[in-house]
Design a protein around this motif. Structure first.
Motif, short mmCIF file in Angstrom:
data_model
loop_
_atom_site.label_atom_id
_atom_site.label_comp_id
_atom_site.label_asym_id
_atom_site.label_seq_id
_atom_site.Cartn_x
_atom_site.Cartn_y
_atom_site.Cartn_z
N ILE A 33 0.85 -1.19 0.00
CA ILE A 33 0.00 0.00 0.00
C ILE A 33 0.89 1.24 0.00
O ILE A 33 1.80 1.36 0.82
N GLU A 85 2.20 7.06 0.70
CA GLU A 85 1.57 8.37 0.62
C GLU A 85 0.21 8.37 1.32
O GLU A 85 -0.19 9.38 1.93
N GLN A 86 -0.50 7.26 1.24
CA GLN A 86 -1.80 7.18 1.90
C GLN A 86 -1.65 7.29 3.41
O GLN A 86 -2.45 7.94 4.08
N LYS A 142 -0.71 10.94 4.31
CA LYS A 142 -1.88 11.83 4.24
C LYS A 142 -2.81 11.62 5.42
O LYS A 142 -3.34 12.60 5.98
N ALA A 143 -3.02 10.35 5.82
CA ALA A 143 -3.89 10.08 6.95
C ALA A 143 -3.32 10.68 8.23
O ALA A 143 -4.06 11.26 9.05
N VAL A 188 -7.85 2.93 6.72
CA VAL A 188 -7.04 2.99 5.51
C VAL A 188 -6.61 1.60 5.04
O VAL A 188 -6.82 1.23 3.88
N GLN A 220 -8.78 -1.93 2.33
CA GLN A 220 -8.06 -2.33 1.12
C GLN A 220 -7.59 -3.79 1.18
O GLN A 220 -7.33 -4.41 0.14
N TRP A 251 -4.66 0.33 -5.77
CA TRP A 251 -3.49 1.19 -5.63
C TRP A 251 -2.49 0.90 -6.72
O TRP A 251 -2.61 -0.06 -7.42
#
Length: 272
Positions: free
Chosen positions: A164, A167-168, A171-172, A186, A190, A272
């Motif tokens: 994963i 960046e996710q 950002k979270a 998050v 997924q 992703w």
């Protein structure tokens, strides 16, 4: 001239090509069966389709003289219940292990070496140990399935978690999410479709462990019945049971694939 590597069959052609190997196998079996039965009508190795049909009718639609059960359906119910319970346990444990070892470096450092070692142990080698600890009942059979496929599911989800994009996660955290929120909001959503994929891929091994456990210590089940009648060389029963197991495995895989598409339609477009 169009190169063979660039030729794509039309849907009808693809379907016909897919059926061709099965048709050839059936033809080869019929010819071999007729040849053997012509030489020896009592031959049991390659029974005719008539003999197979009689055996299917006897196992599926006539009650057993000893138990009064319809053996095919009783065996199917027993085997599927064991397989379902073992796979559910493996999926739950595998999801937890894969998620936390993939997301938390501290947990990974502590648990990953043990997970790797456990995954290298042949599950059938510890079957006698399970029988000693849990006895010859249902628990040992379910435990074998769970122990056999949990490491695969866990390691696959561990790898998927690490794939994963970071960046996710950044950002979270920028938005104020804590560790638990990142895991639940998050990562977990997924991983759920990946969990279904991992279960689908591990079902073949699950069936193997189920059949092995039933063959050694059981009083019912598809594996038990196959190994029970083998002493009589009852191929007219063994072959339909093998075909039935194959059909069940195909239908379960089809069901899980449909469930994944329905619950997670975005997966096919690339998460992703």
């Amino acid at each position: 001239m169009k190169r063979l590597i660039n030729q794509t069959p039309a849907p009808v052609t693809r379907a016909l090509l897919g059926l061709l190997p099965f048709v050839l196998l059936v033809i080869a079996y019929v010819l071999a069966s007729e040849a053997r039965l012509a030489e020896n009508p009592a031959d049991k190795l390659l029974p005719s389709f008539t003999q197979i049909g009689d055996a299917i009718y006897r196992m599926a639609f006539e009650p057993s003289k000893r138990t009064g059960e319809y053996l095919l359906w009783a065996d199917t119910a027993s085997s599927l219940s064991r397989l379902a319970l073992g796979v559910l346990i493996a999926a739950a444990i595998g999801l937890v292990l894969g998620l936390f070892t993939g997301a938390l470096p501290l947990v990974s450092a502590a648990a990953s070496p043990l997970l790797t070692v456990v995954s290298l142990i042949p599950p059938l080698a510890i079957l006698p140990v399970l029988f000693i600890i849990f006895g010859l009942g249902e628990v040992s059979k379910v435990a074998l399935i769970a122990i056999g496929i949990t490491p695969y599911i866990a390691r696959d989800l561990q790898r998927r978690t690490r794939e994963i994009p970071s960046e996710q996660l950044v950002k979270a955290q920028t938005l104020g999410a804590g560790t638990s929120q990142i895991i639940c909001r998050v990562l977990l959503p997924q991983l759920m479709p990946r969990l279904i994929d991992a279960v689908r891929l591990s079902l073949g091994a699950g069936w193997l462990f189920l059949i092995a456990a039933e063959a050694i210590a059981a009083t019912d089940g598809l594996g038990y019945r196959i190994f029970l009648v083998r002493r009589y060389m009852a191929m007219d029963v063994i072959l339909p049971y093998v075909a039935w197991i194959t059909l069940l495995a195909f239908l379960i895989d089809l069901l899980l694939a449909g469930l994944s598409r329905r619950l997670y339609p975005w997966q096919s477009k690339g998460a992703w």
